[in-house]
Write a protein that holds these residues in place. Sequence first.
Motif, PDB file in Angstrom:
ATOM      1  N   TRP A  56      -1.486   4.568 101.664  1.00 28.89           N
ATOM      2  CA  TRP A  56      -1.128   3.794 100.718  1.00 28.89           C
ATOM      3  C   TRP A  56       0.509   3.538 100.952  1.00 28.89           C
ATOM      4  O   TRP A  56       1.281   3.964 101.473  1.00 28.89           O
ATOM      5  CB  TRP A  56      -1.049   4.858  99.498  1.00 28.89           C
ATOM      6  N   PRO A  57       0.958   2.067 100.425  1.00 36.45           N
ATOM      7  CA  PRO A  57       2.167   1.617 100.645  1.00 36.45           C
ATOM      8  C   PRO A  57       3.105   2.531  99.962  1.00 36.45           C
ATOM      9  O   PRO A  57       2.972   3.426  98.903  1.00 36.45           O
ATOM     10  CB  PRO A  57       2.126   0.466 100.109  1.00 36.45           C
ATOM     11  N   THR A  60       4.016   3.670  95.941  1.00 37.37           N
ATOM     12  CA  THR A  60       2.745   3.159  94.946  1.00 37.37           C
ATOM     13  C   THR A  60       1.799   4.259  94.559  1.00 37.37           C
ATOM     14  O   THR A  60       1.964   5.398  94.854  1.00 37.37           O
ATOM     15  CB  THR A  60       2.147   2.101  95.713  1.00 37.37           C
ATOM     16  N   GLU A 285       3.831  -1.821  93.865  1.00 36.05           N
ATOM     17  CA  GLU A 285       4.305  -2.367  95.194  1.00 36.05           C
ATOM     18  C   GLU A 285       5.522  -3.324  94.796  1.00 36.05           C
ATOM     19  O   GLU A 285       5.660  -4.266  94.303  1.00 36.05           O
ATOM     20  CB  GLU A 285       3.133  -3.217  95.597  1.00 36.05           C
ATOM     21  N   ASP A 293       2.883  -8.753  98.571  1.00 37.03           N
ATOM     22  CA  ASP A 293       2.611  -7.370  99.200  1.00 37.03           C
ATOM     23  C   ASP A 293       1.612  -6.663  98.859  1.00 37.03           C
ATOM     24  O   ASP A 293       0.900  -6.084  99.557  1.00 37.03           O
ATOM     25  CB  ASP A 293       4.061  -6.475  99.210  1.00 37.03           C
ATOM     26  N   LYS A 296      -1.434  -8.101 100.193  1.00 40.85           N
ATOM     27  CA  LYS A 296      -1.765  -8.004 101.591  1.00 40.85           C
ATOM     28  C   LYS A 296      -2.077  -6.326 101.766  1.00 40.85           C
ATOM     29  O   LYS A 296      -3.045  -6.073 102.815  1.00 40.85           O
ATOM     30  CB  LYS A 296      -0.314  -8.054 102.418  1.00 40.85           C
ATOM     31  N   SER A 297      -1.330  -5.365 101.197  1.00 44.70           N
ATOM     32  CA  SER A 297      -1.826  -3.883 101.303  1.00 44.70           C
ATOM     33  C   SER A 297      -3.244  -3.655 100.945  1.00 44.70           C
ATOM     34  O   SER A 297      -3.969  -3.085 101.603  1.00 44.70           O
ATOM     35  CB  SER A 297      -0.902  -3.280 100.340  1.00 44.70           C
ATOM     36  N   THR A 298      -3.871  -4.623 100.009  1.00 41.36           N
ATOM     37  CA  THR A 298      -5.194  -4.371  99.349  1.00 41.36           C
ATOM     38  C   THR A 298      -6.208  -4.681 100.709  1.00 41.36           C
ATOM     39  O   THR A 298      -7.007  -4.006 100.793  1.00 41.36           O
ATOM     40  CB  THR A 298      -5.422  -5.351  98.413  1.00 41.36           C
ATOM     41  N   LYS A 300      -5.408  -4.346 103.862  1.00 44.01           N
ATOM     42  CA  LYS A 300      -5.514  -3.236 104.760  1.00 44.01           C
ATOM     43  C   LYS A 300      -6.037  -1.796 104.432  1.00 44.01           C
ATOM     44  O   LYS A 300      -6.764  -1.274 104.905  1.00 44.01           O
ATOM     45  CB  LYS A 300      -3.898  -2.893 105.166  1.00 44.01           C
TER      46      LYS A 300
END
Length: 406
Positions: A56-57, A60, A285, A293, A296-298, A300
Amino acid sequence: MFKSHKKHYFFLVFVIGIIVVAILGLFKALTLTNKPRLLLNIPKSYHAVGNLNIKWPYGTEGAIMIDRYGIISQTPHQHPIPIASVAKIMTAYLILKNHPLHLGQNGPDITITKNDVKIYKKDLKNQQSVLKIAANEKLSEKQLLEGLLLPSGNDCATVLAKWDDGTVKAFVNKMNKMAKLLNMNHTHYADPAGVRLYTVSTANDQLKLAQKVMQIREFRYLVSKPQATLPVAGTVYNVDYDLGKDGIFGIKTGSMPQSGGDFVFASNQYLKWKHILILGALLGEYGERPLMDALKSTIKIINQVKNNIHLSQLFKKDQKIGYVKFEWLKPIPLITGSSFYTITWPGINYNIKFEKNPIMLPIKKSSIIGYIDVYNKFFTKKIPVRIAGMVKKPTLIERLKSILRI
């Protein structure tokens, strides 16, 4: 004389013993059909070794699950944080629950008032997310939901709230009551749009809501639309820029400087022939572009999930899982009536138990005598168990023979 009494005593004991044995034998013969023994060879649980550690980022809160199967991963120590426009999921859920729409329906028209326009202009001046509206404009329920969910119009949330329950305050009370009903124990709504910092939730709570709202077909259709055309606003676009990527077809974004970028998402995936629905929530985030961001993280996160889930066969059709034993017969095999495939990942756990049906003679070959239950908190499946042979009622001779086996 003493010896005579002793002989009578032993004779009486002998007679009583014969009577007891006869009664037990008769009872066994009469109840023979009610005493089959089940000898099963199935595990009490299935556990996949390891743990699925999603990256996870930093900073978050997140949670992700496969709908109807369970939570795959979640960040620890979640606490309520502002959720911005993600709050509109609950607003839409209540509107569609209280005023159901079917595909192709628009619902009743709602007239935009001068006061609605005044609120719109104030929100616009404060650089909030709004939908352009005009006094006396008529927008259907569906169009207002489009304005709420696609361009994320805060003014649409206010209009819908007043239309549903007369005042925004009354509607917000409904939001909090529904949160309690859904066991969203760390969620509080202060407004229907998510503008206020006191509108807070956790990633896990948002998954509970996502599961419910995604059962509404019209909601799934609305959040999957890339754009819509409205009378005054014209063409409006979905703020979910991940739409169509990696199977993503919703659900709702949110962003505020105080809360960062948020995204509650749904993604359709397939493992061989089996469809799965991935639901997730990523909150808080921060970065140069918080919302982008988060989006984009989702992607990944979904890819990490896809690389670690499997379609596993726990039982094969006609698999021998034990025997049923009647007193007068040799053991008869018990077999599964169907194959069972399920979604697995490192750390998943399913409980397994056998549930027997009442056994009444005669029994036809392949009759279902019970079920194997495979289940956890989110999932349950029944696998029929069949008997591999036929069982007739015991004959008189078989009943009498059973007396000799006391």
